[in-house]
Design a protein around this motif. Structure first.
Motif, short mmCIF file in Angstrom:
data_model
loop_
_atom_site.label_atom_id
_atom_site.label_comp_id
_atom_site.label_asym_id
_atom_site.label_seq_id
_atom_site.Cartn_x
_atom_site.Cartn_y
_atom_site.Cartn_z
N VAL A 66 4.68 20.37 16.42
CA VAL A 66 3.39 21.21 16.12
C VAL A 66 3.88 22.37 14.90
O VAL A 66 4.95 22.90 15.04
CB VAL A 66 3.09 22.32 17.29
N ARG A 67 2.94 22.35 14.01
CA ARG A 67 3.29 23.00 12.68
C ARG A 67 2.09 23.90 12.32
O ARG A 67 1.24 23.43 12.30
CB ARG A 67 3.99 22.22 11.61
N LEU A 94 2.16 16.10 15.31
CA LEU A 94 2.88 14.83 15.07
C LEU A 94 3.20 14.23 16.59
O LEU A 94 3.75 15.12 17.55
CB LEU A 94 4.00 14.55 14.47
N LEU A 95 2.66 13.35 17.15
CA LEU A 95 2.92 12.81 18.55
C LEU A 95 3.46 11.33 18.41
O LEU A 95 2.73 10.54 17.86
CB LEU A 95 1.98 12.87 19.48
N HIS A 96 4.56 11.03 19.16
CA HIS A 96 5.08 9.85 18.90
C HIS A 96 5.45 9.10 20.37
O HIS A 96 5.78 10.08 21.22
CB HIS A 96 6.41 9.42 17.97
N TYR A 414 14.67 31.45 10.28
CA TYR A 414 15.25 31.58 11.56
C TYR A 414 14.87 30.52 12.35
O TYR A 414 13.83 30.04 12.63
CB TYR A 414 14.57 32.89 12.19
N GLN A 415 16.29 29.93 12.76
CA GLN A 415 16.02 28.67 13.65
C GLN A 415 16.77 29.13 15.20
O GLN A 415 18.02 28.64 15.13
CB GLN A 415 16.57 27.63 13.03
N PRO A 416 16.46 29.68 16.01
CA PRO A 416 17.01 30.19 17.20
C PRO A 416 17.74 29.05 17.99
O PRO A 416 18.69 28.88 18.56
CB PRO A 416 16.16 30.68 18.05
N ASN A 417 16.91 27.56 17.68
CA ASN A 417 17.57 26.35 18.35
C ASN A 417 17.01 25.38 17.81
O ASN A 417 16.30 25.49 16.81
CB ASN A 417 17.26 26.38 19.86
N GLN A 418 17.33 24.07 18.20
CA GLN A 418 16.61 23.04 17.52
C GLN A 418 15.31 22.79 17.66
O GLN A 418 14.72 21.93 16.93
CB GLN A 418 17.35 21.81 17.99
N TYR A 419 14.70 23.44 18.67
CA TYR A 419 13.23 23.29 19.10
C TYR A 419 12.28 24.24 18.14
O TYR A 419 11.29 23.69 17.73
CB TYR A 419 12.98 23.68 20.60
N LEU A 420 12.84 25.28 17.74
CA LEU A 420 11.99 26.38 16.97
C LEU A 420 12.35 26.63 15.62
O LEU A 420 13.40 26.59 15.36
CB LEU A 420 11.91 27.76 17.63
N TYR A 421 11.57 26.87 14.62
CA TYR A 421 11.85 26.95 13.28
C TYR A 421 10.76 28.00 12.89
O TYR A 421 9.53 27.85 13.01
CB TYR A 421 11.88 25.71 12.68
N PHE A 422 11.43 29.10 12.00
CA PHE A 422 10.30 30.19 11.47
C PHE A 422 10.75 30.43 10.19
O PHE A 422 11.82 30.59 9.64
CB PHE A 422 10.49 31.43 12.28
N ARG A 423 9.71 30.48 9.25
CA ARG A 423 10.25 30.69 7.83
C ARG A 423 9.04 31.76 7.11
O ARG A 423 7.84 31.33 7.49
CB ARG A 423 10.21 29.47 7.01
N LEU A 424 9.65 32.74 6.51
CA LEU A 424 8.82 33.67 5.61
C LEU A 424 9.32 33.53 4.30
O LEU A 424 10.47 33.76 4.07
CB LEU A 424 9.00 35.02 6.18
N THR A 447 2.60 33.16 -1.24
CA THR A 447 3.43 33.75 -0.26
C THR A 447 3.01 32.72 1.11
O THR A 447 1.96 32.24 1.04
CB THR A 447 3.05 35.07 0.42
N GLY A 448 3.90 32.67 2.08
CA GLY A 448 3.49 31.91 3.29
C GLY A 448 4.38 32.38 4.53
O GLY A 448 5.63 32.42 4.27
N VAL A 449 3.84 31.67 5.47
CA VAL A 449 4.56 31.98 6.93
C VAL A 449 4.49 30.51 7.59
O VAL A 449 3.52 30.03 7.70
CB VAL A 449 3.98 33.09 7.75
N THR A 450 5.64 29.82 8.21
CA THR A 450 5.88 28.89 9.06
C THR A 450 6.21 29.13 10.13
O THR A 450 7.36 29.77 10.29
CB THR A 450 6.44 27.74 8.05
N MET A 451 5.71 28.38 11.32
CA MET A 451 5.99 28.50 12.72
C MET A 451 6.06 26.93 13.02
O MET A 451 5.03 26.24 13.01
CB MET A 451 5.18 29.35 13.63
N GLN A 452 7.05 26.31 13.49
CA GLN A 452 7.19 24.89 14.02
C GLN A 452 7.77 24.70 15.35
O GLN A 452 8.92 25.51 15.61
CB GLN A 452 7.96 24.16 12.92
N LEU A 453 7.30 23.97 16.13
CA LEU A 453 7.79 23.66 17.29
C LEU A 453 8.19 21.99 17.46
O LEU A 453 7.26 21.41 17.13
CB LEU A 453 6.92 24.04 18.61
N LYS A 454 9.54 21.69 17.74
CA LYS A 454 9.78 20.28 17.81
C LYS A 454 10.04 20.07 19.44
O LYS A 454 10.47 20.56 19.94
CB LYS A 454 10.52 19.75 16.99
#
Length: 455
Positions: A66-67, A94-96, A414-424, A447-454
């Motif tokens: 989910v992004r 995305l779902l597989h 910032y990527q606290p673990n392999q599941y979460l990803y943040f970018r400014l 400018t942009g902000v990204t939040m991603q969960l795998k």
């Protein structure tokens, strides 16, 4: 949304447990290792490995992504695009499902939903409500530690090397795929891929993406690892046929062949990636003579506070030199990664000279700050500039000036673990003489902000 938030925070609890790492192409992951895992099962492990046979060799695995992204641009396309005062939101789901029947058969299906909210005129690259992004089967004839022979058929992602020519296009909202047949062979330090495909065209409806027979793509790609001194080398041939190519000095049926090599690796604190490509073929009645060379290198001062890395990238990419003759020199990047030159993702790698120094810092564990500065010129003053998809932005006859502009970009990741990803991130593009003569020529801010969960 509540379910998403719960899933988001529950991923922090998975951090202390050991699971296979996510791959850029999710079908490269394998969760067969969980078959003999004696640790107590939880909801996540159950989703990643569902045994179907008594032996456990036939199993099913689920995963996804989910992004969410928010972007705001001032003077988009240097002031020539309509004004958007509010910015826009992109989201991608995305779902597989991955089915394995022993070592010899596998089926992989992935759905993709990409949506744009607030864009004035969203393209299928950003808005594609629901599609079968991938759906293929694998027949494995040989699967050992150092030996592999596999055949794959169906809709699939393709990605090779540094993704300069063939990429999943992860930067834009909608990843790209191909309807393809492919053979993969590996032996020791050698690997070779052979494929033939049709490009999948994204549409703005539901389950309406289609295989474009007018865009054929085929080739072979070889990787040799653990070479003395050089470390790794890629050798490849890529063929491309397109019915309706359109460049500044040529249009019509394009039949293009690319041969290239790439040398890459790491040595202590150094990293390096050098690539050279030559293209030949024809567009209508004109012969293609195009090329590119690039060098991307960096050195990390690992013993210094914040572990800074100083990077440098340079690219020379050919353009057409003489208008009206029987040759065309414009380089075609084929299917490159999105956001090729950063967040703004306006200029594509055709008819370009690019100098790109960068500096990154490790502010804290899993927290990185990146600064880079890009300087762009046209390689040829008689050719225009193009987007990443080779769509012409401005023609070459507006001015003799070559300077396109300079781009300053800053990212905090910032990527606290392999599941979460943040970018400014933020980009400032100062328009050069060529842009000022060809269009509105205003300086652009993005400018942009990204939040991603795998998962």
């Amino acid at each position: 949304m509540k379910k998403f938030i719960l899933l988001f925070f529950s991923c922090f609890g998975l951090y202390s447990q050991s699971y296979p790492e996510f791959k850029p192409m999710r079908f490269d992951e394998s969760y067969a290792v969980l078959q003999n895992d004696t640790v107590k099962k939880n909801w996540y492990k159950t989703m990643k490995y569902i045994p179907i046979s008594a032996s456990g060799e036939t199993y099913l695995s689920f995963g996804g992504e989910v992004r969410y992204q928010y972007f705001y641009a001032k003077n988009e396309k240097w002031g020539d695009d309509p004004v958007d005062n509010d910015g826009y939101i992109l989201n991608r789901f995305l779902l597989h499902a991955d089915f394995h029947a022993g070592k010899h058969f596998r089926a992989f299906v992935q759905l993709q939903s990409s949506n744009a909210s607030g864009q004035i005129d969203p393209s299928p690259v950003d808005s594609d409500p629901l599609e079968v992004h991938q759906g293929f089967i694998d027949i494995s004839l040989l699967s050992e530690k150092d030996k592999q022979l596999l055949f794959r058929a169906g809709r699939q992602e393709l990605s090779y090397g540094s993704q300069r020519l063939v990429a999943v296009r992860d930067g834009p909202n909608n990843r790209q795929s191909f309807d393809a047949v492919k053979a993969i062979a590996g032996f020791g330090n050698y690997r070779g891929d052979f494929f033939y495909s049709h490009y999948v065209v994204a549409q703005d409806g539901i389950f309406d993406d289609y295989s474009n027979k007018k865009r054929q793509f085929w080739g072979s790609y070889f990787v040799i690892n653990k070479i003395p001194a050089l470390k790794n080398i890629d050798l490849y041939y890529l063929g491309y046929k397109r019915a309706n190519a359109n460049f500044d000095d040529a249009s019509g049926l394009e039949q293009r062949h690319s041969v290239g090599t790439r040398i890459w690796g790491k040595y202590e604190n150094w990293r390096y990636d050098a690539e050279a490509v030559y293209q030949f073929g024809s567009i209508d009645l004109k012969d293609i003579e195009a090329w590119t060379v690039s060098l991307n290198t960096g050195y990390r001062f690992s013993s210094v506070v914040l572990k800074p890395e100083l990077g440098f990238k340079v690219e020379l990419i050919s353009g057409d030199k003489t208008s009206g003759d029987d040759k065309i020199g414009t380089f075609n990047p084929l299917f490159p990664r999105g956001a090729y030159f950063g967040l703004a993702s306006v200029i594509g790698p055709s008819n370009l000279v690019d100098f790109h120094p960068s500096l990154s810092f490790e502010l804290y564990k899993n927290l990185e700050w990146v600064l880079d500065y890009d300087m762009f010129w046209r390689y040829s003053a008689t050719d225009g500039i193009y987007g990443p998809n080779t769509m012409m932005i401005y023609p070459g006859n507006t001015t003799d000036a070559k300077k396109i502009g300079n781009q300053l970009e800053s990212e905090i990741i910032y990527q606290p673990n392999q599941y979460l990803y943040f970018r400014l991130e933020a980009t400032w593009f100062r328009a050069g003489d060529y842009l000022k003569a060809s269009g509105a020529g205003k300086n652009m801010v993005f400018t942009g902000v990204t939040m991603q969960l795998k998962f």
